[in-house]
Each structure stands twice: as C-alpha cells, then as structure tokens.
Write a protein that holds these residues in place. Structure first.
Motif, short mmCIF file in Angstrom:
data_model
loop_
_atom_site.label_atom_id
_atom_site.label_comp_id
_atom_site.label_asym_id
_atom_site.label_seq_id
_atom_site.Cartn_x
_atom_site.Cartn_y
_atom_site.Cartn_z
N GLU A 87 0.78 11.77 4.39
CA GLU A 87 0.13 10.50 4.08
C GLU A 87 0.62 9.90 2.76
OE1 GLU A 87 -2.29 13.74 2.13
OE2 GLU A 87 -1.07 13.47 3.93
N ALA B 27 -4.30 9.44 1.05
CA ALA B 27 -3.69 8.30 0.37
C ALA B 27 -4.76 7.37 -0.19
CB ALA B 27 -2.80 7.53 1.34
N ARG C 92 5.69 3.90 1.84
CA ARG C 92 6.22 5.14 2.43
C ARG C 92 7.07 4.82 3.65
NH1 ARG C 92 1.54 7.59 4.61
NH2 ARG C 92 2.06 6.29 6.42
N ASP C 93 6.58 3.93 4.51
CA ASP C 93 7.31 3.61 5.73
C ASP C 93 8.53 2.73 5.45
OD1 ASP C 93 5.41 5.05 7.09
OD2 ASP C 93 4.25 3.29 7.70
N SER D 242 0.85 -1.19 0.00
CA SER D 242 0.00 0.00 0.00
C SER D 242 0.89 1.24 0.00
CB SER D 242 -0.91 0.01 1.23
OG SER D 242 -0.13 0.24 2.41
N ALA E 164 0.90 3.59 2.20
CA ALA E 164 1.44 3.76 3.55
C ALA E 164 2.58 2.79 3.83
CB ALA E 164 0.32 3.59 4.58
N GLU E 165 2.42 1.53 3.41
CA GLU E 165 3.47 0.53 3.64
C GLU E 165 4.76 0.91 2.92
OE1 GLU E 165 0.83 -3.55 4.19
OE2 GLU E 165 1.41 -2.88 2.19
N ARG F 289 9.57 11.07 1.31
CA ARG F 289 8.46 11.64 2.05
C ARG F 289 8.49 13.16 1.94
NH1 ARG F 289 9.54 6.87 5.76
NH2 ARG F 289 11.45 7.90 6.45
#
Length: 333
Positions: free
Chosen positions: A110, A314, A71-72, A66, A68-69, A104
């Motif tokens: 997000e 997102a 990005r982290d 995803s 978010a996944e 980021r």
C-alpha cells in the motif's frame, strides 16, 4: 583501487505528474541517463568509477497526488525494467551508478519508499537505502517494527564495501540531519552519495553548509548531484538548477557545477588518503572523539517523532503535517 574519479552528474528532470504515459517518460529519462553517462566517461576518462544522479531524476516529485496515485504513477519495482536498464548502463560503462527513485515493496504493497540505489559495474544492486527523513512520503520508520523484522538494521543503514571504497547514501535534505551521516560513518562509510533536488543559489544554502559540515565531522567525501533544471510542472524550471559538487574529508570543495546540464562536478576521490587521515591522531580526527554512549542515552530521554505511524496502511497527505505538529507539541508544549 584507492583513487578514482567521481561525478555528480547534473541532468535535467522531467516530471511525470501530468504525463499521458508516465512509464514512457521514465524510459526516456533512463535512455538520456545512459547517453550522458557514456559521454561523461568518454570526456572525463577511464578512471571515472562513480556517478551520482540527482534526486528522483527519472520522475520528479508528487504534487498533490495521493500515496496510492504516486505509487502507481511513478514508483519502480526493485526488479523492474527501469532498474535493469540502469544496471546495464553501470555495467556497460564500468561505473558504480547511484540513482534515487521512488519504489514499491511487496512487503508493503500500500506504500512506496524513496530509495537511493547503487548499481555496480557487475550490474548488481550493491546498496539500497530507503530515505528515513521525509516530510510528505512514507519511510521505513513509519512501519518500523515490521521493516526491521524483514530487513534488519543493516538494511536500514546500509554501507556497501566495494573495490572503490565504502559507499553510503544520504537523500537530499537528509544531509541536514547529522545523526544519519554520523551513523553511516561509524559503520565505515567513506564516500557519501547525496542525490538532491534543491533550490540553488550563488550564496551558501543551508544544505551546502551542511554538506561541508558532514564531510568534516565524519572524515568522508560527499558527492552531491543536484538537478540541471525541472520540466513538466509549473514550478519555475531553474529553481533547482546547479550547484552539484564534490567535497573532500576536510571540507574543501573539489569541483562545483554552474547551472544547466553539466559534467563539471567531477574530481578525484583518494580513499587511501582518507584512510590515512582517519588513523591520524589529532584534534581534527572528530570521528574518533564521538561520545556515542552519552548521546545515545541523551537522545533516549526525548520523545521526538515516533515510529510505526503507518502501521495501519497508506495515509492521506494531511497526516504527515499533523504528525509534525504533534511532535512539535510534545517537544515544546
């Protein structure tokens, strides 16, 4: 300096998708880049002043994660340790270093963007371009109004005027979009850095044809770095392996690498000759013959991909494909 050597450094990419410690893999990739830039400078000579790395050379690309996944897991902070280490490499070896990475942005916490960043011999980021055309990743166009308020159009289409010439960046398949290269050339870009990770072939691919076209159309050098193979994911490792190249403003291939990690794609960039050519009247001075107002009006008549699609945050991955289907329906329905 009006002439210098440029290198499209063809280095292997190790994907971090399944890595137990993605940050450790990224640090290892930065260290490998440092060693290879230093060795390349020693091999090619002191006049090596520009090094372009492949697309997402530090991480590979998302494979179902995803937003978010990913990005982290894989996105860098603009002031984070990875960029600081890359800036130190540029300073240590007295080169302009173009790196492509996911990163980021505190204004859009997000999301992440895919960025081409040029680090100078002074260890400074002199150019940060965020990819505008992306099939499955967020872009500035998806948060357009706010992005423009924060960064302005110069932050969207940056050109860095440096001691070796005016540098700009085009990420991967964006070379297939002639409007972007033309806009950068009209803003003065002389050398287009093209980090890519693309299917390689002994035949001319669509992107290879496009690189030659963009060079001729815009009277610009193109320095395109492809990967020297993929590792860490199930995709066959040699699918994106080879073909890094330098093309001059008349569409001539000055150097091209075969498969594998390589410094073969290195050649002289003569900015003084390019500037003379741009000021020479004639049929082949295509940049001077562009009818900008006509095309601005015509483009405005067509309802293509719309801005600000991610103003609400997102998306799920399926959103990107749905957006394209809606755009196709508007254009051809």
């Amino acid at each position: 300096m009006t002439a210098f050597r440029a290198l499209a450094l063809q280095t292997r990419t190790t994907a971090v998708n399944a890595a137990g410690d993605p940050r450790a893999e990224i640090r290892a990739a930065v260290d490998r880049v440092g060693r290879q830039v230093g060795a390349s400078k020693a091999w090619i000579g002191r006049d090596l002043r520009l090094v372009v790395l492949p697309e997402y050379a530090l991480t590979g690309f998302p494979m179902g994660e995803s937003v978010a996944e990913w990005r982290d897991k894989a996105a860098l902070d603009p002031d984070g340790p990875e960029y600081l280490a890359l800036a130190e490499i540029a300073a240590r070896h007295d080169v302009f270093l173009c790196v492509n990475a996911y990163e980021r942005d505190g204004h859009f916490p997000e999301l992440y963007f895919q960025a081409c960043v040029v680090l100078s011999p002074a260890g400074e980021a002199v150019l940060r371009y965020r990819r505008l055309h992306s099939m499955f990743s967020p872009s500035p166009y998806d948060v357009w109004d706010r992005y423009l308020r924060i960064y302005g159009i110069d932050g969207v289409l940056p050109v860095a005027r440096t001691e070796i010439g005016a540098l700009a960046a085009i990420a991967s398949e964006e070379i297939l979009h002639p409007e972007l290269a033309r806009a950068l050339a009209l803003r003065g870009a002389e050398v287009l850095c093209n980090p890519t990770c693309e299917a390689s072939s002994p035949m001319l691919t669509a992107k290879a044809v496009a690189r030659r076209a963009r060079a001729v159309e815009n009277l610009a050098y193109v320095v395109s770095a492809n990967t020297g193979g993929l590792a860490g994911i199930a995709i066959p490792g040699d699918s994106t392996n080879g073909g890094s190249e330098l093309i001059d403003y008349e569409g001539r291939v000055l150097a091209q690498a075969g498969p594998g990690e390589s410094l073969v794609a290195a050649a002289e960039v003569d900015v003084a000759a390019l500037r003379r050519f741009r000021r020479r009247p004639g049929l082949d001075n295509l940049l001077s013959r562009v009818k900008t107002r006509l095309w601005a009006e015509e483009y405005g008549r067509h309802d293509g991909e719309r801005p600000d699609g991610l103003a609400g945050g997102a998306p799920e991955r399926a959103w990107f494909a749905a957006r394209q289907a809606e755009t196709i329906e508007r254009l051809h329905g």
